[in-house]
Design a protein around this motif. Sequence first.
Motif, PDB file in Angstrom:
ATOM      1  N   GLN A   1       9.568   3.676  -5.054  1.00  0.00           N
ATOM      2  CA  GLN A   1      10.011   4.751  -4.170  1.00  0.00           C
ATOM      3  C   GLN A   1      10.259   6.021  -4.970  1.00  0.00           C
ATOM      4  OE1 GLN A   1       9.815   4.890  -0.991  1.00  0.00           O
ATOM      5  NE2 GLN A   1       9.065   2.775  -1.023  1.00  0.00           N
ATOM      6  N   SER A   2      10.866   5.843  -6.138  1.00  0.00           N
ATOM      7  CA  SER A   2      11.166   7.034  -6.928  1.00  0.00           C
ATOM      8  C   SER A   2       9.888   7.639  -7.514  1.00  0.00           C
ATOM      9  CB  SER A   2      12.251   6.718  -7.966  1.00  0.00           C
ATOM     10  OG  SER A   2      11.777   6.893  -9.256  1.00  0.00           O
ATOM     11  N   MET A   3       8.925   6.764  -7.863  1.00  0.00           N
ATOM     12  CA  MET A   3       7.633   7.289  -8.333  1.00  0.00           C
ATOM     13  C   MET A   3       6.904   8.019  -7.205  1.00  0.00           C
ATOM     14  SD  MET A   3       6.416   4.150 -10.772  1.00  0.00           S
ATOM     15  CE  MET A   3       4.726   4.632 -11.081  1.00  0.00           C
ATOM     16  N   LYS A   4       6.987   7.459  -6.003  1.00  0.00           N
ATOM     17  CA  LYS A   4       6.343   8.105  -4.857  1.00  0.00           C
ATOM     18  C   LYS A   4       6.915   9.509  -4.643  1.00  0.00           C
ATOM     19  CE  LYS A   4       5.751   7.415   0.151  1.00  0.00           C
ATOM     20  NZ  LYS A   4       6.075   6.491   1.257  1.00  0.00           N
ATOM     21  N   GLY A   5       8.238   9.619  -4.777  1.00  0.00           N
ATOM     22  CA  GLY A   5       8.891  10.923  -4.621  1.00  0.00           C
ATOM     23  C   GLY A   5       8.388  11.917  -5.657  1.00  0.00           C
TER      24      GLY A   5
ATOM     25  N   VAL B   1       1.795   2.532  -1.579  1.00  0.00           N
ATOM     26  CA  VAL B   1       3.215   2.887  -1.727  1.00  0.00           C
ATOM     27  C   VAL B   1       3.448   4.152  -2.545  1.00  0.00           C
ATOM     28  CG1 VAL B   1       4.288   0.635  -1.457  1.00  0.00           C
ATOM     29  CG2 VAL B   1       3.413   1.320  -3.679  1.00  0.00           C
ATOM     30  N   PHE B   2       2.467   4.572  -3.296  1.00  0.00           N
ATOM     31  CA  PHE B   2       2.689   5.742  -4.152  1.00  0.00           C
ATOM     32  C   PHE B   2       2.350   7.061  -3.472  1.00  0.00           C
ATOM     33  CE2 PHE B   2       1.927   2.218  -7.083  1.00  0.00           C
ATOM     34  CZ  PHE B   2       3.128   2.249  -7.762  1.00  0.00           C
ATOM     35  N   LEU B   3       1.753   6.978  -2.307  1.00  0.00           N
ATOM     36  CA  LEU B   3       1.330   8.207  -1.631  1.00  0.00           C
ATOM     37  C   LEU B   3       1.795   8.198  -0.185  1.00  0.00           C
ATOM     38  CD1 LEU B   3      -2.450   8.914  -2.320  1.00  0.00           C
ATOM     39  CD2 LEU B   3      -0.507  10.187  -3.191  1.00  0.00           C
ATOM     40  N   PRO B   4       2.477   9.243   0.257  1.00  0.00           N
ATOM     41  CA  PRO B   4       2.774   9.314   1.686  1.00  0.00           C
ATOM     42  C   PRO B   4       1.479   9.521   2.471  1.00  0.00           C
ATOM     43  CG  PRO B   4       3.522  11.303   0.555  1.00  0.00           C
ATOM     44  CD  PRO B   4       3.012  10.364  -0.499  1.00  0.00           C
ATOM     45  N   GLN B   5       1.494   9.170   3.739  1.00  0.00           N
ATOM     46  CA  GLN B   5       0.310   9.310   4.598  1.00  0.00           C
ATOM     47  C   GLN B   5      -0.273  10.727   4.583  1.00  0.00           C
ATOM     48  OE1 GLN B   5      -1.703   7.692   6.737  1.00  0.00           O
ATOM     49  NE2 GLN B   5      -0.881   5.660   6.341  1.00  0.00           N
TER      50      GLN B   5
ATOM     51  N   ARG C   1       1.812  -6.445  -3.671  1.00  0.00           N
ATOM     52  CA  ARG C   1       2.046  -5.369  -2.706  1.00  0.00           C
ATOM     53  C   ARG C   1       3.425  -5.478  -2.076  1.00  0.00           C
ATOM     54  NH1 ARG C   1      -2.640  -2.223  -1.701  1.00  0.00           N
ATOM     55  NH2 ARG C   1      -4.376  -3.310  -2.641  1.00  0.00           N
ATOM     56  N   GLU C   2       3.866  -6.711  -1.833  1.00  0.00           N
ATOM     57  CA  GLU C   2       5.171  -6.913  -1.205  1.00  0.00           C
ATOM     58  C   GLU C   2       6.286  -6.415  -2.127  1.00  0.00           C
ATOM     59  OE1 GLU C   2       2.712  -9.315  -1.309  1.00  0.00           O
ATOM     60  OE2 GLU C   2       2.194  -8.680   0.729  1.00  0.00           O
ATOM     61  N   ILE C   3       6.181  -6.770  -3.403  1.00  0.00           N
ATOM     62  CA  ILE C   3       7.213  -6.331  -4.354  1.00  0.00           C
ATOM     63  C   ILE C   3       7.219  -4.807  -4.439  1.00  0.00           C
ATOM     64  CG2 ILE C   3       7.928  -6.339  -6.788  1.00  0.00           C
ATOM     65  CD1 ILE C   3       6.832  -9.177  -6.993  1.00  0.00           C
ATOM     66  N   LEU C   4       6.029  -4.232  -4.494  1.00  0.00           N
ATOM     67  CA  LEU C   4       5.940  -2.769  -4.583  1.00  0.00           C
ATOM     68  C   LEU C   4       6.651  -2.107  -3.405  1.00  0.00           C
ATOM     69  CD1 LEU C   4       2.250  -2.112  -5.646  1.00  0.00           C
ATOM     70  CD2 LEU C   4       4.299  -1.745  -7.013  1.00  0.00           C
ATOM     71  N   GLN C   5       6.431  -2.688  -2.222  1.00  0.00           N
ATOM     72  CA  GLN C   5       6.989  -2.131  -1.001  1.00  0.00           C
ATOM     73  C   GLN C   5       8.512  -2.004  -1.077  1.00  0.00           C
ATOM     74  OE1 GLN C   5       4.053  -1.954   1.041  1.00  0.00           O
ATOM     75  NE2 GLN C   5       5.214  -0.193   1.724  1.00  0.00           N
ATOM     76  N   ASP C   6       9.154  -2.993  -1.666  1.00  0.00           N
ATOM     77  CA  ASP C   6      10.622  -3.010  -1.679  1.00  0.00           C
ATOM     78  C   ASP C   6      11.224  -2.416  -2.933  1.00  0.00           C
ATOM     79  OD1 ASP C   6      10.669  -4.299   0.697  1.00  0.00           O
ATOM     80  OD2 ASP C   6      10.596  -6.292  -0.206  1.00  0.00           O
ATOM     81  N   SER C   7      10.396  -1.938  -3.836  1.00  0.00           N
ATOM     82  CA  SER C   7      10.942  -1.579  -5.132  1.00  0.00           C
ATOM     83  C   SER C   7      11.496  -0.150  -5.159  1.00  0.00           C
ATOM     84  CB  SER C   7       9.841  -1.778  -6.177  1.00  0.00           C
ATOM     85  OG  SER C   7       9.918  -0.817  -7.180  1.00  0.00           O
ATOM     86  N   LYS C   8      12.703  -0.019  -5.705  1.00  0.00           N
ATOM     87  CA  LYS C   8      13.315   1.300  -5.870  1.00  0.00           C
ATOM     88  C   LYS C   8      12.470   2.156  -6.809  1.00  0.00           C
ATOM     89  CE  LYS C   8      18.103   1.447  -4.757  1.00  0.00           C
ATOM     90  NZ  LYS C   8      18.668   0.057  -4.785  1.00  0.00           N
ATOM     91  N   LEU C   9      11.949   1.491  -7.824  1.00  0.00           N
ATOM     92  CA  LEU C   9      11.145   2.193  -8.817  1.00  0.00           C
ATOM     93  C   LEU C   9       9.930   2.858  -8.163  1.00  0.00           C
ATOM     94  CD1 LEU C   9      10.241   2.784 -11.737  1.00  0.00           C
ATOM     95  CD2 LEU C   9       9.246   0.506 -11.800  1.00  0.00           C
TER      96      LEU C   9
END
Length: 550
Positions: A342-346, A308-312, A332-340
Amino acid sequence: MTTQTHGFQTEVQQLLQLMIHSLYSNRDIFLRELISNAADAADKLRFKALENADLYEGDGDLKVRIKADKDKGTLTISDNGIGMTESEIVEHLGTIAKSGTKAFFQSLSGDAAKDSQLIGQFGVGFYSAFIVADTVEVHSRAAGAKEGVMWRSKGEGTFETGPSDKTSRGTDIVLFLKDDDKDFLESYKLEQVIHTYSDHIGVPVELYKEGKEEGEDGGFAPVNQGTALWTKSKSEVSDEEYVSFYQHLSHDFGEPLTWSHNKVEGKHEYTSLLYIPKNAPWDLYQRERQHGLKLYVKRVFIMDDAEVFLPQYLRFVKGLVDSADLPLNVSREILQDSKLTQSMKGAISKRILSMLEKLAKDKPEDYAGFWKNFGAVLKEGPAEDFANREAIAGLLRFNSTHHDDTEHLVSLDEYLERMPEGQDKIYYVVADSFNAARFSPHLEVLRKKGFEVLLLSERIDDWMMSHLTEYKGKPFASATRGELDIEATDEEKEAEKAIEGVLAKVKDSLGDKVSEVRFTHRLTDSPACVVTDEHGMSSQMAKLLASVGQ
Ligand code: ADP
Ligand code: MG
């Protein structure tokens, strides 16, 4: 528990054969792999103990101990981590669970030098013990279990399991060293290798010192600091230390191209340590390939490959994140849905893109190497990461009519700088091959005008360009699509008038086969060319669809 003989999975036998021969020149890595497993075992115990502190059994001081016995010719690597049960030991030390194992074996070339790189990347792990040992014995007692288990093998076709008298929690790996590898019984040699690979893992590594008083520490003395590298401040870490930590993290023999270590404070608090490798892993294009960052929460290891922290399109990046905000029981499921997340990934994506920008600017040769290995992956970016499209476009490299060869690549910034007066678009052509692009009749008029054209011929290019509309305010224009919007000269307008009748005749005889026949200024040497509709499918896309039977 009875004594039993088991056969290794076929792949393990293959791997053992290959590894012993092709990795001998890198034989030190067995110690890196075994220490890394011991550290993983400590991490796993810490993680499980979050829910059940009894698993510590009063011994929460996790460490790795290494002891050489010159009389017996053995080297023992011990940990007091999670340990293995009988069924776990049979599964983990008898098979290779990694996905893509088959594909891996197919990608081997038979050339020892090349294959040793590949095998290293594949992560040889435990089996690397057989590079230096002719017999390996494992004694393990799992956390919470009563009995210990023994595993023994000569690394040929089979291994044995049975009861062990080990009572303390954790795992001892005993290597009966081959005659040529007895140098691993010397402290100076062990210290050197441990320093190289294990200085900054988050578990202390201790070495048995001969002659040292057998006091409370049983004759063991620490060799590393047991402080995870990313928890230190940048100024406390040397380049060599970053490099050896990369090798520990990635199981790569080589050096990374560049890295970035950041503590982020503010709304979210986390540390990231990101590396750009120099060499592409063998499975970069395997669909089932694991990628992502190692995830820690407040220094506790949570999982490998948190994707979840890295785009493909940045899947070649290696590294870790340590979050202060995520719960320790995150899944992993929680990570997938987490706003936090997503913002870290960005933020992490932006960070990586700026690392690449810096590399391109400061070390163009290194960047050229990066582009050669990973450019095709980065090209997936404009479609996947709309928000960073412009930054990604700036990192792309193209063949172009400026150099008119395959060797030299240009960036969009260079293109814009060279743009002559009167040109307001970035022209490109996509074709099946470099030469088909370069000699495309569509380019004639652009060449005549002195307008540079980007020459694209990789499979992904058409798709990529369909996601790029402009760069720094200049629109992209396909040389093979619609009108080129180039002002005609008076002479050309005259010619157009003279030919009107001919156009009508051509249109008549072609009928429904074409949507339009028109006069063009775009050709100077060729008599005619096929142009796709401004909004229609490109001819590349049409060919691609035809090839899959659409
Ligand atoms: P990897 O570490 O990539 O999973 P390895 O071949 O190094 O592959 O190890 C295989 C598996 O064996 C590990 O995933 C782990 O489950 C188990 N294992 C190896 N060494 C130990 C150890 N010291 N303690 C507990 N489990 C271990
Ligand atoms: Mg391992």
